[in-house]
Write a protein that holds these residues in place. Structure first.
Motif, PDB file in Angstrom:
ATOM      1  N   UNK A 131       0.835  -1.207  -0.051  1.00  0.00           N
ATOM      2  CA  UNK A 131      -0.032   0.106  -0.085  1.00  0.00           C
ATOM      3  C   UNK A 131       1.034   1.253   0.060  1.00  0.00           C
ATOM      4  N   UNK A 132       0.187   2.298  -0.389  1.00  0.00           N
ATOM      5  CA  UNK A 132       0.955   3.720  -0.477  1.00  0.00           C
ATOM      6  C   UNK A 132       0.156   4.451   0.525  1.00  0.00           C
ATOM      7  N   UNK A 133       0.880   5.032   1.474  1.00  0.00           N
ATOM      8  CA  UNK A 133       0.560   6.095   2.489  1.00  0.00           C
ATOM      9  C   UNK A 133       1.866   7.074   2.900  1.00  0.00           C
ATOM     10  N   UNK A 134       1.831   7.950   3.567  1.00  0.00           N
ATOM     11  CA  UNK A 134       2.929   8.415   4.144  1.00  0.00           C
ATOM     12  C   UNK A 134       3.398   7.772   5.379  1.00  0.00           C
TER      13      UNK A 134
ATOM     14  N   UNK B 123      -8.593  -2.777   6.695  1.00  0.00           N
ATOM     15  CA  UNK B 123      -8.312  -3.087   5.142  1.00  0.00           C
ATOM     16  C   UNK B 123      -8.612  -1.881   4.230  1.00  0.00           C
ATOM     17  N   UNK B 124     -10.047  -1.195   4.461  1.00  0.00           N
ATOM     18  CA  UNK B 124     -10.374  -0.251   3.758  1.00  0.00           C
ATOM     19  C   UNK B 124      -9.625   1.126   4.179  1.00  0.00           C
ATOM     20  N   UNK B 125      -9.173   1.320   5.446  1.00  0.00           N
ATOM     21  CA  UNK B 125      -8.499   2.343   5.699  1.00  0.00           C
ATOM     22  C   UNK B 125      -7.006   2.435   5.212  1.00  0.00           C
ATOM     23  N   UNK B 126      -6.548   1.116   4.895  1.00  0.00           N
ATOM     24  CA  UNK B 126      -5.028   0.956   4.459  1.00  0.00           C
ATOM     25  C   UNK B 126      -5.292   1.166   2.922  1.00  0.00           C
TER      26      UNK B 126
END
Lengths: 292, 264
Positions: A131-134, B123-126
């Motif tokens: 996944x991609x996030x800060x 999972x949704x937040x991810x």
């Protein structure tokens, strides 16, 4: 919410929908901070939810379950009571003991942030690769977890506070400000050690010793005024000297800490947050490659 | 031939220009201080360069579903991760319009000690939605996975099929603008597979673009209207799935029947 439909415009917390992401090689380490911080803020629910999940899942298989949150600090206080009041041979009063527990719980908050912050990236392999996030959310989530482990210690401390007959006044309130600074400081070192850990996995083995030494040179087991001169002169280079010293002074004796402590504590916490986060951000694009 | 959408007015959903990705991985599996010291003593350099993706350019128009085929180690997953913004490009440029939901692995962000419901939220937040948005979809996800009875039981009590059904369901029900799927089609039993295939078809129609990495050439033919073939990081061919797959099969020298294990 607008992202229900892929072409919706406005109304969303995102700046524009659909967002355009541009990925280019970056040589200068630190990306554009504006969008980074905005995205960090937008995804804060993810950090808090994963921290909540960590807390909730922690003791699911134990008999006492969530009671451990309060049981842990009580046992910790018990161990130190045994150490300083029974084994040392010179029993100390409740006054000292309330200082000890107040300082100890706060110290454990910092050291938990540091330890679990250090693990946050290395332990988050699947998340990191898919996944991609800060990424800064991961050590920050670890600090949130550590803070929520700290919260149940507050009533435990307050019990000793009452037993010791410590005062309640405006000075006690300034402990809150120092607690806030401790949180800021923890965010910084969690980010810093998370980065270090990616490059040197051995850091996990050093950290417990670093922690132990840090505990002994900080005004936790002894109050600032009873510290040996050599240690007091170390005060300027030990961030926890001013942070924990100010915190316990305000909390336990109800005196507003000296301006010097305020300045040092604020300086250290802001410096830790800025340096730790920037160090982390400048390296974070490399993490996925390293964790592979 | 490249799909018509590439020539339409709207900008491409994904634009990749001269993308190269080079890993500099350390030789040792886990970097430690001791190894660093030993290496320093021997005067060795720890890094080895791996050209995972080498000068690849392509555009994907809106409404396209792109299949990516190639042997193991061809750089397919690396390319997907770069498109999702997980791996930084070494050279080149990627432009993506829309929110990508990468389904590169199942159950990302899941915690086995928590209930299925809590894991849907995680999972949704991810994948980038807000809490409200995820909560609104919880029932849909549960129903799609067929787990209404077990949704409040901890995930560790799930069978592996139930686990992957929920993980797949979370990924496809988050209404992504751009969907990426890496070999995730084989989740669950035959009934669920049919449902999954239908859902994928629906998503393909809704999403701005879809990327599908698979060794199952059958599903590529079925689900994609464009296809690229990677070999050792290089783009060998980009075109109609039929043509590309035919060329690929000729290249790897296996008959059309070789890849059917996954298609069963």
């Amino acid at each position: 919410m607008s992202s229900e439909s892929p072409v919706a415009l406005g109304g969303s917390r995102q700046d524009f929908t659909p967002p355009v992401h541009i990925y280019e090689p970056h040589r200068a380490g630190i990306p554009n901070l504006g969008p980074y911080i905005r995205e960090l803020w937008r995804r804060r629910e993810f950090a808090s939810e994963s921290s909540k999940a960590a807390l909730r899942s922690e003791n699911t298989l134990t008999v006492f379950g969530q009671v451990w949150m309060v049981l842990n600090p009580l046992l910790l206080a018990g161990v130190y009571y045994l150490l300083v009041s029974v084994l040392s041979g010179k029993p100390q009063g409740w006054g000292y003991f309330s200082h000890l527990t107040g300082g100890l719980f706060a110290f454990y908050f910092v050291s938990n942030s540091m330890m679990s912050g250090a693990q946050s990236i290395v332990g988050g392999g699947k998340l990191l690769l898919n996944t991609s996030f800060p990424r800064l959310l991961m050590p920050f989530a670890a600090v949130r977890t550590a803070f929520f482990r700290f919260l149940p210690t507050v009533p435990v401390y307050l019990l000793f506070h009452v037993l010791a007959g410590n005062p309640w006044n405006l000075g006690t309130l300034s402990a809150l400000a120092f607690l806030f600074l401790l949180v800021i400081f923890s965010l910084g070192i969690a980010a810093f050690f998370a980065t270090i850990q990616v490059y040197f996995r051995d850091a996990t083995s050093f950290l417990p010793y670093l922690n132990r030494i840090w505990l002994y040179v900080s005004p936790v087991l002894i109050t600032i005024d009873k510290m040996p001169k050599e240690l007091r002169s170390l005060g300027e280079i030990n961030p926890l000297f001013s942070l924990l010293g100010g915190y316990t002074e305000a909390l336990v004796s109800g005196t507003v800490p000296s301006l010097r402590l305020w300045l040092f504590a604020s300086g250290w916490s802001v410096a830790a947050l800025v340096i730790g986060s920037l160090f982390f951000i400048s390296r974070e694009r490399d993490f996925a490659v390293r964790i592979f | 031939m490249i799909s018509l959408s590439a020539f339409s007015e709207s900008p491409p959903a994904v634009k990749v220009q001269n993308l190269s990705i080079t890993y500099r991985t350390t030789m040792e599996r886990v970097p430690t201080f001791k190894n660093a010291l030993v290496r320093f003593g021997r005067g060795e350099r720890a890094v080895r360069e791996i050209h995972a993706v080498d000068d690849v350019s392509f555009e994907v128009g809106e409404g396209t579903s792109l299949g990516i085929i190639g042997n193991n180690g061809a750089g397919k997953s690396t390319l997907m991760r770069a498109l999702a913004g997980i791996l930084p490009p070494t050279k080149g440029r990627i432009e993506v319009r829309g929110r990508i939901t990468p389904l590169l692995a199942l159950g990302v962000g899941f915690n086995n000690n928590l209930s299925g419901r809590e894991n849907i939220i995680l999972g949704g937040l991810a994948s980038g939605l807000s809490r409200k948005e995820v909560e609104a979809r919880t029932d849909l996800v549960t129903e799609f996975a067929g787990l209404e009875e077990f949704i409040d039981a901890p995930m560790r009590t799930y069978s592996s099929g139930m686990y992957s059904r929920l993980a797949f369901s979370v990924a496809v029900n988050m209404n992504p603008d751009i969907l990426m799927i890496d070999e995730a089609l084989s989740a669950g039993d035959a009934t669920f597979k049919t449902k999954a295939a239908e859902k994928m078809d629906e998503l393909r129609r809704q999403a701005r673009a879809m990327f599908l990495v698979s060794h199952s050439l059958g599903s590529i033919k079925e689900l994609c209207n464009e296809c690229i073939w990677l070999h050792k990081g290089r783009l060998m061919m980009h075109g109609e799935p039929e043509e590309v797959i035919e060329a690929y099969q000729k290249f790897v020298n296996v008959g059309p029947s070789a890849m059917t294990l996954d298609d069963l």
